[in-house]
Design a protein around this motif. Structure first.
Motif, PDB file in Angstrom:
ATOM      1  N   UNK A 163       0.817  -1.221   0.000  1.00 29.61           N
ATOM      2  CA  UNK A 163       0.000   0.000   0.000  1.00 29.61           C
ATOM      3  C   UNK A 163       0.854   1.278   0.000  1.00 29.61           C
ATOM      4  N   UNK A 164       2.172   1.118  -0.107  1.00 34.84           N
ATOM      5  CA  UNK A 164       3.067   2.258  -0.100  1.00 34.84           C
ATOM      6  C   UNK A 164       3.701   2.493  -1.463  1.00 34.84           C
ATOM      7  N   UNK A 165       3.954   3.764  -1.755  1.00 33.48           N
ATOM      8  CA  UNK A 165       4.628   4.113  -2.994  1.00 33.48           C
ATOM      9  C   UNK A 165       6.125   3.840  -2.913  1.00 33.48           C
ATOM     10  N   UNK A 206      12.603   4.622   1.602  1.00 34.64           N
ATOM     11  CA  UNK A 206      12.984   5.207   2.883  1.00 34.64           C
ATOM     12  C   UNK A 206      12.980   4.161   3.994  1.00 34.64           C
ATOM     13  N   UNK A 207      11.972   3.298   3.970  1.00 32.57           N
ATOM     14  CA  UNK A 207      11.889   2.238   4.982  1.00 32.57           C
ATOM     15  C   UNK A 207      13.067   1.277   4.840  1.00 32.57           C
ATOM     16  N   UNK A 208      13.396   0.933   3.603  1.00 36.97           N
ATOM     17  CA  UNK A 208      14.525   0.019   3.365  1.00 36.97           C
ATOM     18  C   UNK A 208      15.818   0.597   3.916  1.00 36.97           C
ATOM     19  N   UNK A 209      16.017   1.885   3.726  1.00 34.33           N
ATOM     20  CA  UNK A 209      17.218   2.540   4.256  1.00 34.33           C
ATOM     21  C   UNK A 209      17.206   2.550   5.781  1.00 34.33           C
ATOM     22  N   UNK A 210      16.031   2.749   6.354  1.00 27.88           N
ATOM     23  CA  UNK A 210      15.909   2.804   7.809  1.00 27.88           C
ATOM     24  C   UNK A 210      16.111   1.467   8.490  1.00 27.88           C
ATOM     25  N   UNK A 211      15.990   0.377   7.739  1.00 25.58           N
ATOM     26  CA  UNK A 211      16.163  -0.949   8.325  1.00 25.58           C
ATOM     27  C   UNK A 211      17.568  -1.156   8.887  1.00 25.58           C
ATOM     28  N   UNK A 212      18.539  -0.389   8.373  1.00 23.10           N
ATOM     29  CA  UNK A 212      19.911  -0.525   8.860  1.00 23.10           C
ATOM     30  C   UNK A 212      20.096   0.163  10.211  1.00 23.10           C
ATOM     31  N   UNK A 213      19.106   0.929  10.623  1.00 24.63           N
ATOM     32  CA  UNK A 213      19.188   1.619  11.914  1.00 24.63           C
ATOM     33  C   UNK A 213      18.323   0.955  12.975  1.00 24.63           C
ATOM     34  N   UNK A 214      17.801  -0.210  12.681  1.00 25.67           N
ATOM     35  CA  UNK A 214      16.968  -0.919  13.654  1.00 25.67           C
ATOM     36  C   UNK A 214      17.774  -1.297  14.893  1.00 25.67           C
ATOM     37  N   UNK A 215      17.142  -1.350  16.044  1.00 30.51           N
ATOM     38  CA  UNK A 215      17.843  -1.857  17.234  1.00 30.51           C
ATOM     39  C   UNK A 215      18.049  -3.360  17.099  1.00 30.51           C
ATOM     40  N   UNK A 216      18.944  -3.901  17.867  1.00 30.10           N
ATOM     41  CA  UNK A 216      19.077  -5.354  17.914  1.00 30.10           C
ATOM     42  C   UNK A 216      17.945  -5.914  18.765  1.00 30.10           C
ATOM     43  N   UNK A 217      17.797  -7.208  18.730  1.00 27.05           N
ATOM     44  CA  UNK A 217      16.752  -7.823  19.557  1.00 27.05           C
ATOM     45  C   UNK A 217      17.014  -7.544  21.034  1.00 27.05           C
ATOM     46  N   UNK A 218      18.269  -7.628  21.435  1.00 25.53           N
ATOM     47  CA  UNK A 218      18.608  -7.365  22.838  1.00 25.53           C
ATOM     48  C   UNK A 218      18.267  -5.927  23.229  1.00 25.53           C
ATOM     49  N   UNK A 219      18.544  -4.993  22.336  1.00 19.62           N
ATOM     50  CA  UNK A 219      18.225  -3.585  22.611  1.00 19.62           C
ATOM     51  C   UNK A 219      16.721  -3.361  22.684  1.00 19.62           C
ATOM     52  N   UNK A 220      15.978  -4.022  21.801  1.00 25.10           N
ATOM     53  CA  UNK A 220      14.521  -3.905  21.817  1.00 25.10           C
ATOM     54  C   UNK A 220      13.953  -4.424  23.130  1.00 25.10           C
TER      55      UNK A 220
END
Length: 277
Positions: free
Chosen positions: A213-215, A221-235
């Motif tokens: 549902x996204x352009x 932008x989301x794909x680029x942001x995936x590299x800034x995700x926290x680790x599971x331990x951080x979450x």
């Protein structure tokens, strides 16, 4: 001729004058006294100020300790799991047939609001989802003050012919449903994952639920942001849970949110509204 010497002795009090210090010396002592009094006052004020700052620091430390204690008592995952368990029990105690059961809007919106912090914990990759989700949950919560159930909410929009209009309650409900579904899929992936990286489970959850549902720009932008995700331990640290407890609560949400999501889908289909928009 005899000469008589007469010695004139002046009166002592006529020559003995009372000594008084020069005027400049008196003024100097007065000035010094004033300065001493002023310095003493400043010293007292400074001491009082230092004491007050110390007391304020102590109070701030106490507030911080209390805040940390409250934070330790907060268990977001547990609250989410319990809220959706209550909703699921309401549905399962009757049936998922929308013609029979009518889910109340107020407890539904409250349960959905508990999910909001999860998007914030995922970082910039899901910032758009957090903002969009929170705004739409807020709309549903406000609507619950005058609209009792999900069915009535949808039927009112149908009556007013505004179902697909931007900002309609029904449109917002559909977007909230997708947010709940995205978290459900993410939890499923986290439970099944090995390792500490959230990139794969988050990417797959996004691709399955939101991406269609996204352009192109948002997907990029989301794909680029995936590299800034926290680790599971951080979450898990942000959620104040250890891995064992988190797994239990995630499994509970996956199980309990499924009938709620399915109920909303059936509600839309029963009104011939579809869900792919």
């Amino acid at each position: 001729m005899q000469t008589t010497l007469v010695t004139v002795v002046p009166r002592i009090d006529s020559i003995q004058q009372k000594w008084s210090p020069p005027a400049f010396a008196t003024n100097s002592r007065r000035t010094g006294l004033k300065q001493s009094i002023k310095q003493t006052k400043l010293t007292r004020e400074k001491t009082a100020s230092i004491g007050e700052r110390e007391r304020e620091r102590e109070r701030a430390s106490e507030r911080e300790s209390a805040s940390m204690a409250n934070a330790n008592d907060e268990k977001p995952l547990r609250k989410i799991a319990e809220a959706f368990k209550d909703l699921s029990n309401t549905l399962n105690s009757q049936t998922l047939d929308v013609g029979v059961v009518d889910l109340e809007l107020a407890p539904f919106s409250r349960a959905c609001s508990l999910v909001s912090p999860l998007f914030g914990c995922l970082g910039i990759a899901f910032k758009f989802a957090e903002m969009d989700y929170v705004a739409k949950v807020d709309d549903l919560a406000e609507s619950s003050k005058s609209i009792a159930t999900l069915q009535k909410l949808v039927d009112l929009d149908i009556k007013e012919n505004c179902v697909r209009k931007s900002g309609s309650h029904t449109r917002n409900l559909l977007r909230v449903k997708r947010g709940l579904d995205m978290v459900r899929v993410l939890f499923e992936r986290i439970i099944a994952m090995e390792g500490n990286s959230l990139k794969d489970p988050a990417s797959k959850a996004y691709a399955q639920v939101f991406a269609p549902y996204h352009g192109w720009a948002i997907r990029k932008a989301v794909a680029a942001g995936m590299y800034a995700l926290p680790t599971k331990a951080q979450l898990l640290k942000k959620l104040n849970e250890d891995e064992t407890a988190a797994r239990i609560q995630m499994q509970s949400y996956v199980a309990m949110s499924a009938p709620v999501i399915l109920y909303i889908e059936k509600l839309f289909l029963s009104r011939e509204l579809g869900t792919d928009w």
